[in-house]
Motif scaffolding. Structure first.
Motif, PDB file in Angstrom:
ATOM      1  N   ALA A  89      44.119  32.794  43.988  1.00  0.00           N
ATOM      2  CA  ALA A  89      44.195  34.022  44.792  1.00  0.00           C
ATOM      3  C   ALA A  89      44.852  35.147  44.004  1.00  0.00           C
ATOM      4  CB  ALA A  89      44.966  33.752  46.080  1.00  0.00           C
ATOM      5  N   VAL A  90      45.933  34.842  43.298  1.00  0.00           N
ATOM      6  CA  VAL A  90      46.614  35.862  42.492  1.00  0.00           C
ATOM      7  C   VAL A  90      45.702  36.326  41.358  1.00  0.00           C
ATOM      8  CG1 VAL A  90      48.565  36.279  40.952  1.00  0.00           C
ATOM      9  CG2 VAL A  90      48.900  34.987  43.066  1.00  0.00           C
ATOM     10  N   ARG A  91      45.039  35.380  40.699  1.00  0.00           N
ATOM     11  CA  ARG A  91      44.155  35.741  39.582  1.00  0.00           C
ATOM     12  C   ARG A  91      42.970  36.594  40.068  1.00  0.00           C
ATOM     13  NH1 ARG A  91      39.653  33.703  36.828  1.00  0.00           N
ATOM     14  NH2 ARG A  91      39.702  34.123  34.590  1.00  0.00           N
ATOM     15  N   THR A  92      42.409  36.228  41.221  1.00  0.00           N
ATOM     16  CA  THR A  92      41.296  37.009  41.765  1.00  0.00           C
ATOM     17  C   THR A  92      41.733  38.417  42.110  1.00  0.00           C
ATOM     18  OG1 THR A  92      40.286  34.999  42.659  1.00  0.00           O
ATOM     19  CG2 THR A  92      39.549  37.086  43.585  1.00  0.00           C
ATOM     20  N   THR A  93      42.934  38.552  42.668  1.00  0.00           N
ATOM     21  CA  THR A  93      43.446  39.882  43.002  1.00  0.00           C
ATOM     22  C   THR A  93      43.612  40.730  41.744  1.00  0.00           C
ATOM     23  OG1 THR A  93      44.621  38.939  44.904  1.00  0.00           O
ATOM     24  CG2 THR A  93      45.308  41.124  44.145  1.00  0.00           C
ATOM     25  N   VAL A  94      44.129  40.132  40.684  1.00  0.00           N
ATOM     26  CA  VAL A  94      44.284  40.861  39.423  1.00  0.00           C
ATOM     27  C   VAL A  94      42.921  41.280  38.875  1.00  0.00           C
ATOM     28  CG1 VAL A  94      45.056  40.665  37.029  1.00  0.00           C
ATOM     29  CG2 VAL A  94      46.469  39.744  38.866  1.00  0.00           C
ATOM     30  N   LEU A  95      41.947  40.364  38.901  1.00  0.00           N
ATOM     31  CA  LEU A  95      40.616  40.667  38.369  1.00  0.00           C
ATOM     32  C   LEU A  95      39.920  41.768  39.166  1.00  0.00           C
ATOM     33  CD1 LEU A  95      39.250  37.086  37.594  1.00  0.00           C
ATOM     34  CD2 LEU A  95      40.062  38.787  35.956  1.00  0.00           C
ATOM     35  N   SER A  96      40.273  41.915  40.450  1.00  0.00           N
ATOM     36  CA  SER A  96      39.614  42.931  41.273  1.00  0.00           C
ATOM     37  C   SER A  96      39.967  44.352  40.832  1.00  0.00           C
ATOM     38  CB  SER A  96      39.983  42.736  42.749  1.00  0.00           C
ATOM     39  OG  SER A  96      41.356  43.039  42.975  1.00  0.00           O
ATOM     40  N   PHE A  97      41.015  44.494  40.024  1.00  0.00           N
ATOM     41  CA  PHE A  97      41.396  45.805  39.516  1.00  0.00           C
ATOM     42  C   PHE A  97      40.942  46.025  38.068  1.00  0.00           C
ATOM     43  CE2 PHE A  97      44.525  44.889  42.847  1.00  0.00           C
ATOM     44  CZ  PHE A  97      44.401  46.026  43.622  1.00  0.00           C
ATOM     45  N   MET A  98      40.047  45.145  37.591  1.00  0.00           N
ATOM     46  CA  MET A  98      39.574  45.244  36.215  1.00  0.00           C
ATOM     47  C   MET A  98      38.061  45.428  36.212  1.00  0.00           C
ATOM     48  SD  MET A  98      41.991  42.276  34.502  1.00  0.00           S
ATOM     49  CE  MET A  98      41.820  42.929  32.839  1.00  0.00           C
TER      50      MET A  98
END
Length: 349
Positions: A89-98
């Motif tokens: 979940a944390v990794r997906t959230t970070v990727l959503s801003f890239m």
């Protein structure tokens, strides 16, 4: 296929089976031996207290020790949740801003795309239509069926028939209904049930899954067909749990069947009704299999979960796919919070 080609795969499968046996077997062994150890230890202390060798305070429960035991048993679950849920979940959230290949930050551009791109907006509207119709229709059908067959002849058989689709996977149900909607030209014999009925009444066969928004409604029918059985089982159990004295008192007051339903049945099964609606809503929000199998999201039938998959794996737009995943997660959170509060209220009552 030569054995040399499949031997590495068989080796990996064997390693996986061994790891599964070791991990699961180890956890089961711990769950069996640790409580038994502490149980025997407590029995020895009780015997010692009875014999006068130890004071009675030696067997009183100590809260720090209880917390330690609880943490010991919760630790494997917490680790698995962290690995399988929190970290992704944390990794997906970070990727959503890239950006698509996760090489640079783009801020809220992916979320802006979600609400400004015409195709993405269509996906959101389709998902909204699913969330509005499926829980409403499936719960209504299940409730109606539960009320009608309650204490009727062959009740078990009637309930089994409507519950049967729950035993079928979403993909299996989609294949069945794809045959129902199958199309052939007028010169050929129809293999689709719906088109055959149309022909019997003198109509022309139609490609049902090509016309929007009718095709989306026809896909929703599949989900309703599956979930109505779940709703019926839960609500039927709730109806049978209504105290007999309440029902008898209402009948003595001379209420009609309609008044019995609205003033006795509905208030009594309200908690179960909420559970059913919440469960079906969550299942509908992440619908993927039916749309993927029947139309692959074409002809304006796409939904969030399928578009998330397409953006991430087909189009290599990881940022946009992650943004859709985060948005779907945010939509589920209010429903979960509502359900938790509802359960707490029930416990207080």
């Amino acid at each position: 296929m030569e054995f040399e080609d499949i031997s590495p795969k068989l080796t990996m499968l064997l390693y996986g089976l061994i790891a599964f046996v070791v991990v699961v077997g180890g956890l089961l062994l711990l769950l069996d031996t640790v409580p038994a150890f502490f149980g025997r230890r407590r029995e020895r202390r009780l015997v010692a207290v009875a014999a006068g060798d130890l004071p009675a305070s030696a067997v009183r429960p100590r809260k720090p020790r209880e917390y330690g035991h609880a943490l010991f048993f919760l630790f494997p679950v917490l680790v698995l949740l962290a690995i399988g849920l929190v970290v992704p979940a944390v990794r997906t959230t970070v990727l959503s801003f890239m950006n698509g290949d996760s090489s640079e930050w783009v801020g809220f551009a992916n979320y802006s795309w979600m609400f400004t791109n015409n195709d993405a907006v269509k996906v959101l509207l389709n998902s909204l239509l699913w969330v509005v119709l499926v829980p409403t229709v499936a719960t209504s059908v299940g409730l109606l069926y539960a009320v009608l067959v309650d204490k009727a002849r062959l009740e078990a058989v009637a309930k089994s028939l409507i519950f049967l689709p729950m035993a079928i996977s979403f993909v299996g149900a989609s294949i069945i209904w794809k045959f129902v909607y199958a199309f052939r030209s007028e010169e050929q014999n129809q293999i689709g049930l719906l088109n055959q009925i149309v022909v019997w009444f003198g109509g022309t066969p139609k490609q049902w899954l090509l016309d929007s928004p009718l095709n989306t409604l026809l896909l929703i029918v599949v989900m309703v067909w599956i979930q109505a059985g779940f709703a019926m089982v839960i609500l039927s159990a709730a109806i049978k749990a209504i105290p007999a004295d309440i029902v008898e008192a209402a009948r003595l007051d001379g209420v009609t069947a309609w008044q019995m339903f609205w003033r006795v049945t509905m208030p009594s099964i309200r908690p179960a009704l909420i559970v059913v609606v919440v469960a079906i809503t969550v299942a509908t929000m992440k619908i993927f299999d039916i749309v993927r199998t029947m139309t692959n999201g074409n002809y304006d039938t796409n939904v969030i979960a399928l578009e998330m998959y397409n953006q991430s794996f087909r189009y290599q737009e990881t940022g946009q796919g992650s943004a859709l995943a985060v948005f779907l997660f945010l939509l589920v959170i209010p429903i979960v919070i509502f359900q938790i509060r509802n359960l707490r209220k029930q416990r207080e009552i």
